[in-house]
Scaffold this motif. Structure first.
Motif, short mmCIF file in Angstrom:
data_model
loop_
_atom_site.label_atom_id
_atom_site.label_comp_id
_atom_site.label_asym_id
_atom_site.label_seq_id
_atom_site.Cartn_x
_atom_site.Cartn_y
_atom_site.Cartn_z
N ALA A 1 0.80 -1.16 0.07
CA ALA A 1 -0.11 0.09 -0.22
C ALA A 1 0.85 1.28 0.10
O ALA A 1 0.27 2.43 -0.17
CB ALA A 1 -0.95 0.00 1.16
N TYR A 2 2.21 1.25 0.08
CA TYR A 2 3.08 2.32 0.21
C TYR A 2 3.09 2.99 -1.03
O TYR A 2 3.51 2.25 -2.07
CB TYR A 2 4.41 1.81 0.59
N PRO A 3 2.99 4.20 -1.23
CA PRO A 3 2.75 4.84 -2.62
C PRO A 3 3.95 4.84 -3.34
O PRO A 3 4.02 5.07 -4.54
CB PRO A 3 2.06 6.26 -2.22
N GLN A 4 5.22 4.76 -2.83
CA GLN A 4 6.43 5.21 -3.59
C GLN A 4 6.81 3.80 -4.43
O GLN A 4 6.42 2.89 -4.01
CB GLN A 4 7.60 5.32 -2.57
N ASN A 5 6.97 3.94 -5.53
CA ASN A 5 7.52 2.85 -6.45
C ASN A 5 8.76 2.48 -6.26
O ASN A 5 9.77 2.64 -6.68
CB ASN A 5 7.21 3.35 -7.93
N ILE A 6 8.76 1.45 -5.29
CA ILE A 6 10.01 0.83 -4.94
C ILE A 6 9.95 -0.76 -4.83
O ILE A 6 8.81 -1.24 -4.64
CB ILE A 6 10.48 1.36 -3.44
N ARG A 7 11.07 -1.38 -5.16
CA ARG A 7 11.25 -2.88 -4.80
C ARG A 7 11.58 -3.26 -3.30
O ARG A 7 12.76 -2.59 -3.01
CB ARG A 7 12.05 -3.53 -5.87
N VAL A 8 11.04 -4.02 -2.73
CA VAL A 8 11.52 -4.37 -1.25
C VAL A 8 11.58 -5.81 -1.25
O VAL A 8 10.93 -6.55 -1.71
CB VAL A 8 10.26 -3.85 -0.24
N GLY A 9 12.78 -5.94 -0.27
CA GLY A 9 12.99 -7.38 0.26
C GLY A 9 12.65 -7.52 1.69
O GLY A 9 12.75 -6.62 2.45
N ILE A 10 12.53 -8.88 2.21
CA ILE A 10 12.24 -9.27 3.60
C ILE A 10 13.47 -10.09 3.85
O ILE A 10 13.79 -10.96 3.10
CB ILE A 10 10.85 -9.76 3.85
N LEU A 11 14.18 -9.94 4.95
CA LEU A 11 15.01 -10.79 5.52
C LEU A 11 14.80 -11.34 6.85
O LEU A 11 14.75 -10.34 7.71
CB LEU A 11 16.61 -10.24 5.35
N ALA A 12 14.87 -12.74 6.83
CA ALA A 12 14.90 -13.12 8.44
C ALA A 12 16.20 -13.47 8.82
O ALA A 12 17.22 -14.11 8.11
CB ALA A 12 14.15 -14.63 8.23
N SER A 13 16.78 -13.00 10.04
CA SER A 13 18.08 -12.88 10.43
C SER A 13 18.10 -13.62 11.67
O SER A 13 17.30 -13.45 12.57
CB SER A 13 18.57 -11.53 10.80
N GLY A 14 18.74 -14.87 11.55
CA GLY A 14 18.91 -15.66 12.92
C GLY A 14 18.40 -17.00 12.75
O GLY A 14 18.03 -17.34 11.46
N GLY A 15 18.66 -17.89 13.86
CA GLY A 15 18.25 -19.40 13.78
C GLY A 15 19.07 -20.11 12.88
O GLY A 15 20.07 -19.78 12.61
N LEU A 16 18.69 -21.37 12.72
CA LEU A 16 17.43 -22.07 13.44
C LEU A 16 17.80 -22.44 14.94
O LEU A 16 18.10 -21.51 15.73
CB LEU A 16 16.93 -23.18 12.53
N SER A 17 17.89 -23.77 15.02
CA SER A 17 17.73 -24.14 16.41
C SER A 17 19.11 -23.88 16.97
O SER A 17 20.39 -24.06 16.31
CB SER A 17 17.49 -25.65 16.80
#
Length: 328
Positions: free
Chosen positions: A233-249
């Motif tokens: 929903a963010y109006p700016q035309n940008i490419r976004v990544g998501i990163l999980a940091s850490g884990g696993l056991s």
């Protein structure tokens, strides 16, 4: 409009900057001080584990096995670095945790988001040390002087506002105080995967470790799903990544738990990740929550690859379930 075009997962920690020789020398002297829990979440001492090893313990810590795992780990990180660069993202939302680096026992939010323009990583102490573990541990800090990494304050602010409207209780952080600097869940990503051309980040900080206010796996997944909606929903035309940091056991490697998580990610079995038992997500294994939240934000993406290694590193079979992944 903004788009989430990629997601990533990476373990973090000192093992990942240590040489194969240090893996083979092993981390017994370190893990004796680690908060160890068995596979049912019951606290155990290092000596208790040492005195009751499974029959295959020697094979799991053999030098050849450690060398193979070390090589596979380094290859996976190199591959992830290339994929992050090739994704051409404008912003990276890093979902990590804090281990008394910024938040202490006096104040510890369940969910915090940093919305400053930059975030500081401190220079490593310049005093000479002989302990190789301490030398390796300092590699998550800057070599000579502090560095201020770019953040995307606009997107972070929009996520905070949107999550608040969705009844998430968010702690908003605009700056660090005094000698504070970003925790290792974030500095490791900066130092290992984008040391020359840092991508602006949005740091999302979950309290994975410390009772009594750890968010449940279900809440973590819901958080990730809400972050996806707000980015789109963010109006700016940008490419976004998501990163999980850490884990696993960790600090006791739980291959069974890790493979449940890996299989659920591969199969998009979201009920499985949302239903992970709380007694399994203790000590370092609590960081699996970061992967659960990332799975919530990556539901529309395909898992391109995932690599898992049980990183045994002591005679007591302590270590880290090392995992790396890329969705697009």
């Amino acid at each position: 409009m903004a788009q989430v075009v990629a997601a990533f997962g990476s373990s973090h920690g000192t093992m990942l900057v240590s040489s194969v020789e240090h893996w083979q020398e092993m981390f017994d002297h370190v893990d004796r001080r680690a908060p160890i829990n068995d596979f049912d979440g019951v606290p155990r001492t290092f000596d208790e584990l040492l005195n009751s090893p499974p029959p295959d313990a020697a094979a799991k810590i053999a030098k050849a096995a450690q060398a193979q795992r070390h090589g596979a780990t380094m290859d996976a990180m190199d591959r992830l670095e290339r994929d992050i660069a090739a994704s051409n993202i404008d912003v990276l939302v890093i979902i990590g945790d804090d281990q008394r680096e910024v938040f202490k026992d006096a104040l510890r939010p369940a969910i915090a988001i940093y919305y400053g323009d930059t975030i500081r990583n401190a220079a490593a102490p310049q005093d000479a040390v002989t302990d190789w573990y301490l030398q390796d541990q300092r590699k998550r800090m800057e070599e000579k002087e502090d560095r201020h990494y770019p953040c995307h304050a606009g997107l972070a602010t929009a996520i905070i506002q949107g999550l608040t409207a969705r009844d998430f209780d968010i702690t908003a952080m605009k700056s660090m105080e005094g000698n504070q600097y970003e925790g290792h869940a974030y500095s490791f990503i900066h130092r290992r995967f984008m040391p020359k051309q840092p991508i602006p980040i949005v740091p999302v900080i979950l309290n994975t470790y410390y009772p009594p206010n750890q968010p449940s796996p279900r809440r973590c997944f819901e958080l990730g799903a809400a972050i996806l909606e707000l980015i789109e929903a963010y109006p700016q035309n940008i490419r976004v990544g998501i990163l999980a940091s850490g884990g696993l056991s960790h600090f006791l490697v739980n291959e069974e738990l890790d493979r449940v998580v890996v299989n659920a990610l591969q199969q998009k079995d979201y009920p499985a990740v949302k239903g992970l038992p709380l007694n399994k997500l203790v000590s370092g294994s609590s960081e699996i929550r970061n992967w659960v939240a990332t799975a919530g934000a990556a539901q529309h993406l395909n898992l391109d690859w995932i690599t898992y290694m049980p990183g045994y590193r002591s005679d007591a079979l302590t270590g880290v379930g090392l995992c790396f992944a890329y969705w697009h």
